[in-house]
Write a protein that holds these residues in place. Structure first.
Motif, PDB file in Angstrom:
ATOM      1  N   VAL A  16       0.829  -1.233   0.013  1.00 55.01           N
ATOM      2  CA  VAL A  16       0.006   0.073   0.122  1.00 55.01           C
ATOM      3  C   VAL A  16       0.944   1.189   0.047  1.00 55.01           C
ATOM      4  CG1 VAL A  16      -1.793   1.348   1.317  1.00 55.01           C
ATOM      5  CG2 VAL A  16      -1.919  -1.252   1.218  1.00 55.01           C
ATOM      6  N   SER A  17       0.590   2.066  -0.947  1.00 55.09           N
ATOM      7  CA  SER A  17       1.438   3.531  -0.991  1.00 55.09           C
ATOM      8  C   SER A  17       0.853   4.448  -0.135  1.00 55.09           C
ATOM      9  CB  SER A  17       1.232   3.818  -2.489  1.00 55.09           C
ATOM     10  OG  SER A  17       2.022   5.171  -2.492  1.00 55.09           O
ATOM     11  N   THR A  18       1.798   4.540   1.079  1.00 52.15           N
ATOM     12  CA  THR A  18       1.619   5.783   1.937  1.00 52.15           C
ATOM     13  C   THR A  18       1.926   7.154   1.715  1.00 52.15           C
ATOM     14  OG1 THR A  18       3.677   5.271   3.153  1.00 52.15           O
ATOM     15  CG2 THR A  18       1.724   3.885   3.933  1.00 52.15           C
ATOM     16  N   GLY A  19       2.386   7.235   0.482  1.00 52.94           N
ATOM     17  CA  GLY A  19       2.974   8.602  -0.095  1.00 52.94           C
ATOM     18  C   GLY A  19       4.137   9.035   0.826  1.00 52.94           C
ATOM     19  N   GLY A  20       4.724   8.319   1.487  1.00 51.34           N
ATOM     20  CA  GLY A  20       6.070   8.373   2.489  1.00 51.34           C
ATOM     21  C   GLY A  20       5.657   8.942   3.707  1.00 51.34           C
ATOM     22  N   SER A  21       4.246   9.066   4.185  1.00 54.91           N
ATOM     23  CA  SER A  21       3.833   9.765   5.415  1.00 54.91           C
ATOM     24  C   SER A  21       3.771   8.538   6.555  1.00 54.91           C
ATOM     25  CB  SER A  21       2.672  10.423   5.208  1.00 54.91           C
ATOM     26  OG  SER A  21       1.739   9.223   5.036  1.00 54.91           O
ATOM     27  N   GLY A  22       3.816   7.253   6.048  1.00 58.83           N
ATOM     28  CA  GLY A  22       3.635   6.271   6.970  1.00 58.83           C
ATOM     29  C   GLY A  22       2.038   5.684   7.388  1.00 58.83           C
ATOM     30  N   ARG A  23       1.145   6.584   6.778  1.00 57.83           N
ATOM     31  CA  ARG A  23       0.030   6.366   7.009  1.00 57.83           C
ATOM     32  C   ARG A  23      -0.670   5.532   5.833  1.00 57.83           C
ATOM     33  NH1 ARG A  23      -0.888  12.479   7.077  1.00 57.83           N
ATOM     34  NH2 ARG A  23      -0.174  13.008   9.126  1.00 57.83           N
ATOM     35  N   VAL A  24      -1.783   4.652   6.323  1.00 60.52           N
ATOM     36  CA  VAL A  24      -2.222   3.722   5.747  1.00 60.52           C
ATOM     37  C   VAL A  24      -3.791   4.165   5.175  1.00 60.52           C
ATOM     38  CG1 VAL A  24      -3.173   1.317   5.204  1.00 60.52           C
ATOM     39  CG2 VAL A  24      -1.129   1.942   6.446  1.00 60.52           C
ATOM     40  N   PRO A  25      -4.259   4.428   3.900  1.00 62.58           N
ATOM     41  CA  PRO A  25      -5.501   5.132   3.779  1.00 62.58           C
ATOM     42  C   PRO A  25      -6.615   4.054   4.449  1.00 62.58           C
ATOM     43  CG  PRO A  25      -4.294   4.628   1.787  1.00 62.58           C
ATOM     44  CD  PRO A  25      -3.242   4.019   2.859  1.00 62.58           C
ATOM     45  N   GLY A  26      -7.679   4.762   4.936  1.00 59.28           N
ATOM     46  CA  GLY A  26      -8.558   4.108   5.663  1.00 59.28           C
ATOM     47  C   GLY A  26      -8.557   3.626   7.098  1.00 59.28           C
ATOM     48  N   ARG A  27      -7.131   3.874   7.513  1.00 56.37           N
ATOM     49  CA  ARG A  27      -6.970   3.561   9.015  1.00 56.37           C
ATOM     50  C   ARG A  27      -6.655   4.897   9.987  1.00 56.37           C
ATOM     51  NH1 ARG A  27      -3.906  -2.246   8.640  1.00 56.37           N
ATOM     52  NH2 ARG A  27      -5.572  -3.246   7.044  1.00 56.37           N
ATOM     53  N   SER A  28      -6.735   4.564  11.075  1.00 57.46           N
ATOM     54  CA  SER A  28      -6.302   5.703  12.160  1.00 57.46           C
ATOM     55  C   SER A  28      -5.760   5.139  13.187  1.00 57.46           C
ATOM     56  CB  SER A  28      -7.598   6.643  12.481  1.00 57.46           C
ATOM     57  OG  SER A  28      -8.245   7.269  11.310  1.00 57.46           O
ATOM     58  N   ARG A  29      -5.155   6.149  14.278  1.00 60.49           N
ATOM     59  CA  ARG A  29      -4.605   5.600  15.222  1.00 60.49           C
ATOM     60  C   ARG A  29      -5.240   6.124  16.637  1.00 60.49           C
ATOM     61  NH1 ARG A  29       1.775   4.719  15.631  1.00 60.49           N
ATOM     62  NH2 ARG A  29       0.828   3.285  13.899  1.00 60.49           N
ATOM     63  N   ILE A  30      -5.332   5.728  17.576  1.00 55.45           N
ATOM     64  CA  ILE A  30      -5.880   6.583  18.610  1.00 55.45           C
ATOM     65  C   ILE A  30      -4.633   7.028  19.602  1.00 55.45           C
ATOM     66  CG2 ILE A  30      -6.908   6.235  21.039  1.00 55.45           C
ATOM     67  CD1 ILE A  30      -8.265   3.616  19.938  1.00 55.45           C
ATOM     68  N   SER A  31      -4.794   8.418  19.672  1.00 61.56           N
ATOM     69  CA  SER A  31      -3.771   9.303  20.320  1.00 61.56           C
ATOM     70  C   SER A  31      -3.505   8.979  21.805  1.00 61.56           C
ATOM     71  CB  SER A  31      -3.794  10.707  20.023  1.00 61.56           C
ATOM     72  OG  SER A  31      -4.977  11.457  20.948  1.00 61.56           O
ATOM     73  N   SER A  32      -2.463   9.641  22.591  1.00 61.54           N
ATOM     74  CA  SER A  32      -2.503   9.598  23.909  1.00 61.54           C
ATOM     75  C   SER A  32      -3.716  10.297  24.652  1.00 61.54           C
ATOM     76  CB  SER A  32      -1.151  10.165  24.335  1.00 61.54           C
ATOM     77  OG  SER A  32      -1.004  11.338  23.920  1.00 61.54           O
ATOM     78  N   LYS A  33      -4.414  11.222  24.107  1.00 63.45           N
ATOM     79  CA  LYS A  33      -5.321  11.782  24.613  1.00 63.45           C
ATOM     80  C   LYS A  33      -6.671  11.300  23.880  1.00 63.45           C
ATOM     81  CE  LYS A  33      -3.122  16.377  24.582  1.00 63.45           C
ATOM     82  NZ  LYS A  33      -3.254  17.816  23.983  1.00 63.45           N
ATOM     83  N   ASN A  34      -6.602  10.030  23.589  1.00 58.27           N
ATOM     84  CA  ASN A  34      -7.765   9.323  23.028  1.00 58.27           C
ATOM     85  C   ASN A  34      -8.732  10.143  22.102  1.00 58.27           C
ATOM     86  OD1 ASN A  34      -7.485   7.157  24.935  1.00 58.27           O
ATOM     87  ND2 ASN A  34      -8.696   8.524  26.511  1.00 58.27           N
ATOM     88  N   GLN A  35      -7.982  10.670  21.219  1.00 58.88           N
ATOM     89  CA  GLN A  35      -8.552  11.300  19.819  1.00 58.88           C
ATOM     90  C   GLN A  35      -8.151  10.531  18.590  1.00 58.88           C
ATOM     91  OE1 GLN A  35      -6.484  15.081  20.142  1.00 58.88           O
ATOM     92  NE2 GLN A  35      -7.924  15.944  21.272  1.00 58.88           N
ATOM     93  N   VAL A  36      -9.466  10.719  17.658  1.00 62.58           N
ATOM     94  CA  VAL A  36      -9.069   9.700  16.451  1.00 62.58           C
ATOM     95  C   VAL A  36      -9.402  10.678  15.216  1.00 62.58           C
ATOM     96  CG1 VAL A  36      -9.856   7.806  15.133  1.00 62.58           C
ATOM     97  CG2 VAL A  36      -9.727   7.665  17.610  1.00 62.58           C
ATOM     98  N   THR A  37      -8.449  10.553  14.247  1.00 66.23           N
ATOM     99  CA  THR A  37      -8.804  11.278  13.057  1.00 66.23           C
ATOM    100  C   THR A  37      -9.557  10.456  12.230  1.00 66.23           C
ATOM    101  OG1 THR A  37      -6.852  12.755  13.126  1.00 66.23           O
ATOM    102  CG2 THR A  37      -7.918  12.800  11.165  1.00 66.23           C
ATOM    103  N   LEU A  38     -10.900  10.752  11.594  1.00 67.45           N
ATOM    104  CA  LEU A  38     -11.596   9.851  10.854  1.00 67.45           C
ATOM    105  C   LEU A  38     -11.270  10.209   9.444  1.00 67.45           C
ATOM    106  CD1 LEU A  38     -14.854  10.155  12.967  1.00 67.45           C
ATOM    107  CD2 LEU A  38     -13.287   8.480  13.081  1.00 67.45           C
ATOM    108  N   PRO A  39     -10.972   9.254   8.564  1.00 63.86           N
ATOM    109  CA  PRO A  39     -10.961   9.181   7.163  1.00 63.86           C
ATOM    110  C   PRO A  39     -11.987  10.098   6.456  1.00 63.86           C
ATOM    111  CG  PRO A  39     -10.620   7.100   7.854  1.00 63.86           C
ATOM    112  CD  PRO A  39     -11.099   7.557   9.030  1.00 63.86           C
ATOM    113  N   VAL A  40     -11.759  11.073   5.587  1.00 65.95           N
ATOM    114  CA  VAL A  40     -12.738  11.580   5.080  1.00 65.95           C
ATOM    115  C   VAL A  40     -13.724  10.865   4.114  1.00 65.95           C
ATOM    116  CG1 VAL A  40     -13.040  13.313   3.014  1.00 65.95           C
ATOM    117  CG2 VAL A  40     -11.333  13.644   4.736  1.00 65.95           C
ATOM    118  N   ALA A  41     -13.396   9.802   3.578  1.00 68.25           N
ATOM    119  CA  ALA A  41     -14.189   8.893   2.653  1.00 68.25           C
ATOM    120  C   ALA A  41     -15.204   8.235   3.707  1.00 68.25           C
ATOM    121  CB  ALA A  41     -13.284   7.893   1.948  1.00 68.25           C
ATOM    122  N   ALA A  42     -14.794   7.845   4.664  1.00 72.83           N
ATOM    123  CA  ALA A  42     -15.628   7.177   5.849  1.00 72.83           C
ATOM    124  C   ALA A  42     -16.784   8.081   6.245  1.00 72.83           C
ATOM    125  CB  ALA A  42     -15.024   6.671   6.872  1.00 72.83           C
ATOM    126  N   LEU A  43     -16.414   9.409   6.558  1.00 76.59           N
ATOM    127  CA  LEU A  43     -17.245  10.282   6.700  1.00 76.59           C
ATOM    128  C   LEU A  43     -18.406  10.762   5.806  1.00 76.59           C
ATOM    129  CD1 LEU A  43     -15.133  12.884   8.744  1.00 76.59           C
ATOM    130  CD2 LEU A  43     -16.634  11.443   9.995  1.00 76.59           C
TER     131      LEU A  43
END
Length: 97
Positions: A16-43
């Motif tokens: 899967v191409s991540t564009g060099g950012s290390g991110r995988v499309p359609g996936r998110s990570r829970i931050s230490s503040k319990n925050q999640v960025t939701l993918p635009v396509a999912a929204l």
């Protein structure tokens, strides 16, 4: 050194191409503040947009659901149509001036 490590480690599954950012499309990570960025396509697929209020429900282990909260103004807007006679509200507004 990093190139040698990458060359020795094979990847499993499709690449899967991540564009060099290390991110995988359609996936998110829970931050230490319990925050999640939701993918635009999912929204967009769920019909959600910025500013919507959502309720979070636990569906099971490792599974959450976001449910849009109903808008109370949209729910009750127009529900008093016909309660006041014609011209009554206009006369009342003139008294305020």
């Amino acid at each position: 050194m990093a190139r040698r490590v990458k060359a020795r480690c094979g990847t499993v599954g499709p690449k899967v191409s991540t564009g060099g950012s290390g991110r995988v499309p359609g996936r998110s990570r829970i931050s230490s503040k319990n925050q999640v960025t939701l993918p635009v396509a999912a929204l967009g697929g769920a019909g959600l947009q910025a500013g919507d209020r959502v309720r979070v429900e636990v569906r099971g282990p490792g599974e959450l659901a976001l449910l849009r909260e109903p808008d109370p103004i949209a729910r009750f807007a127009g529900s008093l149509t016909g309660v006041y006679g014609p011209g009554y509200l206009e006369e009342l507004r003139k008294e305020w001036a």
